[in-house]
Design an enzyme around this catalytic site. Structure first.
Site, PDB file in Angstrom:
ATOM      1  N   ALA A  24      -0.167  -5.292   5.721  1.00 39.04           N
ATOM      2  CA  ALA A  24       1.167  -4.993   5.209  1.00 39.04           C
ATOM      3  C   ALA A  24       1.270  -3.667   4.703  1.00 39.04           C
ATOM      4  CB  ALA A  24       1.113  -6.020   3.889  1.00 39.04           C
ATOM      5  N   THR A  28       4.870  -1.170   4.353  1.00 41.32           N
ATOM      6  CA  THR A  28       5.496  -0.585   2.881  1.00 41.32           C
ATOM      7  C   THR A  28       6.234   0.715   2.866  1.00 41.32           C
ATOM      8  OG1 THR A  28       3.532   0.701   2.547  1.00 41.32           O
ATOM      9  CG2 THR A  28       3.303  -1.399   1.446  1.00 41.32           C
ATOM     10  N   HIS A 124      -0.994 -13.716  12.287  1.00 45.84           N
ATOM     11  CA  HIS A 124      -0.854 -14.682  11.214  1.00 45.84           C
ATOM     12  C   HIS A 124       0.578 -14.900  11.583  1.00 45.84           C
ATOM     13  CE1 HIS A 124      -3.778 -12.882   8.076  1.00 45.84           C
ATOM     14  NE2 HIS A 124      -4.175 -13.538   9.095  1.00 45.84           N
ATOM     15  N   CYS A 157      16.681 -34.358  15.095  1.00 50.12           N
ATOM     16  CA  CYS A 157      15.718 -35.392  14.563  1.00 50.12           C
ATOM     17  C   CYS A 157      15.567 -35.367  13.058  1.00 50.12           C
ATOM     18  CB  CYS A 157      14.568 -35.107  15.426  1.00 50.12           C
ATOM     19  SG  CYS A 157      13.674 -33.702  14.915  1.00 50.12           S
ATOM     20  N   ASN A 220      -6.123   4.012   5.039  1.00 51.58           N
ATOM     21  CA  ASN A 220      -5.716   3.000   3.747  1.00 51.58           C
ATOM     22  C   ASN A 220      -5.861   3.740   2.553  1.00 51.58           C
ATOM     23  OD1 ASN A 220      -5.032   0.114   3.774  1.00 51.58           O
ATOM     24  ND2 ASN A 220      -6.323  -0.003   1.973  1.00 51.58           N
TER      25      ASN A 220
HETATM   26  P1  CNA Z   1      -2.918  -6.340   1.452  1.00 51.54           P
HETATM   27  O1  CNA Z   1      -3.980  -7.055   0.818  1.00 51.54           O
HETATM   28  O2  CNA Z   1      -1.790  -5.941   0.588  1.00 51.54           O
HETATM   29  O3  CNA Z   1      -3.408  -4.944   1.444  1.00 51.54           O
HETATM   30  C1  CNA Z   1      -2.464  -3.725   1.821  1.00 51.54           C
HETATM   31  C2  CNA Z   1      -3.236  -2.462   1.754  1.00 51.54           C
HETATM   32  O4  CNA Z   1      -2.282  -1.416   2.292  1.00 51.54           O
HETATM   33  C3  CNA Z   1      -3.585  -2.173   0.257  1.00 51.54           C
HETATM   34  O5  CNA Z   1      -5.208  -1.828   0.344  1.00 51.54           O
HETATM   35  C4  CNA Z   1      -2.941  -0.986   0.275  1.00 51.54           C
HETATM   36  O6  CNA Z   1      -3.676   0.139  -0.606  1.00 51.54           O
HETATM   37  C5  CNA Z   1      -2.634  -0.304   1.453  1.00 51.54           C
HETATM   38  N1  CNA Z   1      -1.267   0.352   1.631  1.00 51.54           N
HETATM   39  C6  CNA Z   1      -0.018   0.342   1.303  1.00 51.54           C
HETATM   40  N2  CNA Z   1       0.716   1.152   1.456  1.00 51.54           N
HETATM   41  C7  CNA Z   1       0.137   1.942   2.378  1.00 51.54           C
HETATM   42  C8  CNA Z   1       0.611   3.081   3.176  1.00 51.54           C
HETATM   43  N3  CNA Z   1       1.735   3.534   3.189  1.00 51.54           N
HETATM   44  N4  CNA Z   1      -0.321   3.667   4.026  1.00 51.54           N
HETATM   45  C9  CNA Z   1      -1.639   3.240   3.739  1.00 51.54           C
HETATM   46  N5  CNA Z   1      -2.201   2.128   3.345  1.00 51.54           N
HETATM   47  C10 CNA Z   1      -1.138   1.501   2.336  1.00 51.54           C
HETATM   48  O7  CNA Z   1      -2.314  -6.723   2.556  1.00 51.54           O
HETATM   49  P2  CNA Z   1      -3.243  -7.340   3.942  1.00 51.54           P
HETATM   50  O8  CNA Z   1      -2.346  -6.891   4.924  1.00 51.54           O
HETATM   51  O9  CNA Z   1      -4.498  -6.603   3.809  1.00 51.54           O
HETATM   52  O10 CNA Z   1      -3.186  -8.693   3.848  1.00 51.54           O
HETATM   53  C11 CNA Z   1      -2.911  -9.531   4.758  1.00 51.54           C
HETATM   54  C12 CNA Z   1      -1.710 -10.647   4.489  1.00 51.54           C
HETATM   55  C13 CNA Z   1      -0.644  -9.928   3.889  1.00 51.54           C
HETATM   56  C14 CNA Z   1      -1.419 -11.285   5.638  1.00 51.54           C
HETATM   57  O11 CNA Z   1      -1.408 -12.501   5.752  1.00 51.54           O
HETATM   58  C15 CNA Z   1       0.307 -10.743   5.947  1.00 51.54           C
HETATM   59  O12 CNA Z   1       0.777 -11.830   6.584  1.00 51.54           O
HETATM   60  C16 CNA Z   1       0.745 -10.554   4.417  1.00 51.54           C
HETATM   61  N6  CNA Z   1       1.922  -9.653   4.179  1.00 51.54           N
HETATM   62  C17 CNA Z   1       2.513  -9.084   5.321  1.00 51.54           C
HETATM   63  C18 CNA Z   1       3.680  -8.459   5.103  1.00 51.54           C
HETATM   64  C19 CNA Z   1       4.566  -7.935   6.197  1.00 51.54           C
HETATM   65  O13 CNA Z   1       4.768  -8.774   7.303  1.00 51.54           O
HETATM   66  N7  CNA Z   1       5.137  -6.780   6.238  1.00 51.54           N
HETATM   67  C20 CNA Z   1       4.164  -8.191   3.871  1.00 51.54           C
HETATM   68  C21 CNA Z   1       3.220  -8.642   2.726  1.00 51.54           C
HETATM   69  C22 CNA Z   1       2.081  -9.690   2.946  1.00 51.54           C
END
Ligand code: CNA
Length: 247
Positions: A24, A28, A124, A157, A220
């Site tokens: 995700a 962001t 996902h 349906c 990250n």
């Molecule tokens: P998470 O657990 O929210 O982790 C996101 C990580 O990204 C965190 O550790 C943050 O510190 C880090 N982070 C945030 N912004 C930045 C950036 N600009 N640069 C570097 N690091 C950054 O999300 P995960 O992806 O680990 O969890 C997986 C879930 C989140 C999946 O099932 C997704 O479907 C789900 N998700 C997806 C979306 C999307 O499609 N955009 C949005 C929200 C959640």
């Protein structure tokens, strides 16, 4: 350019097969909140959904037992129709022109496709495809957001129309097995914008299963459970890192 970015640039230049494994945090900087950051969905205490755990709101149990709540949450939080790819999505699309690059994404927002990438494994699923749960007829990707029905129903349906997102409690799509294979044959795996806390996606990132000379890079904002395993860790925003890379 910092030493860390120079090392990353060198790893990319020297690799033939690259996998970018994202979460995700990749989106962001396009304005889509992640799950676990300070402003992430888990910390948005929306009065309407306060009584439910975020995992429940995106689960098959919620879709089946509480569909009105599921669609209300989905429409409010998962509508990315007006969102544009950011520098990281764009640079990855550029890199695909030069290297054998595969993107393995946990994201469901379709922004890598929008940026022009082709080799994408969505482990996902995606919000960009929508179908009837019963007869499997496909509908336009924005059908759920445009529909005025609380729970959108198939005109043929009367089955429930749902997104092709893998909900909590559901099996992962075939892209997951292919992702495992791509990671195992890579020379370089770059992990970006994921807390690596969601199982089984996080199980893919384990150097024990990589080729012996494969490098692992983690970019990250905050630390992850695999930092100790990585050859290079950059605690910085993806945008700041990718804008400095040259392909
Ligand atoms: P998470 O657990 O929210 O982790 C996101 C990580 O990204 C965190 O550790 C943050 O510190 C880090 N982070 C945030 N912004 C930045 C950036 N600009 N640069 C570097 N690091 C950054 O999300 P995960 O992806 O680990 O969890 C997986 C879930 C989140 C999946 O099932 C997704 O479907 C789900 N998700 C997806 C979306 C999307 O499609 N955009 C949005 C929200 C959640």
């Amino acid at each position: 350019m910092s030493t860390e970015i120079k090392t990353l640039q060198e790893y990319i230049d020297n690799a033939n097969k690259i996998v970018f494994f994202g979460g995700a945090g990749v989106s962001t900087e396009s304005g889509i909140p992640d799950f676990r950051s300070k402003d992430g969905l888990y910390n948005q205490h929306d009065i309407q959904f306060e009584q439910y755990q975020p995992e429940y709101l995106l689960s098959s149990a919620c879709l089946n037992d509480n569909p009105k709540v599921f669609y209300e949450f989905y429409r409010q939080k998962m509508d990315t129709r007006n969102i544009e790819p950011n520098i990281t999505h764009k640079k990855l699309a550029e890199l695909e022109q030069k290297k054998d690059l595969w993107i393995v994404t946990q994201n469901i927002d379709g922004l890598h496709q929008k940026a022009g990438s082709k080799n994408i494994l969505e482990i996902h699923g995606t919000t960009q495809s929508v179908y009837c749960e019963y007869c499997h007829k496909k509908f336009p990707y924005d059908y759920i957001f445009e529909s005025k029905e609380a729970v959108p129903k198939c005109p043929d349906c009367d089955g429930t129309i749902r997104p092709s997102v893998t909900l909590y409690g559901e099996q992962l799509p075939p892209d997951f097995a292919q992702a495992n294979y791509k990671i195992m044959e890579a020379d370089l795996v770059i992990v970006g914008g994921t807390s690596l806390t969601v199982y089984p996606a996080n199980a893919l990132i384990n150097k024990r299963y990589f080729k012996s000379n494969c490098k692992l890079v983690i970019i990250n904002m905050s630390r992850t459970e695999r930092d100790e395993m990585a050859d290079l860790v950059i605690h910085e925003s993806l945008g700041k890192v990718f804008e400095q890379l040259k392909f």
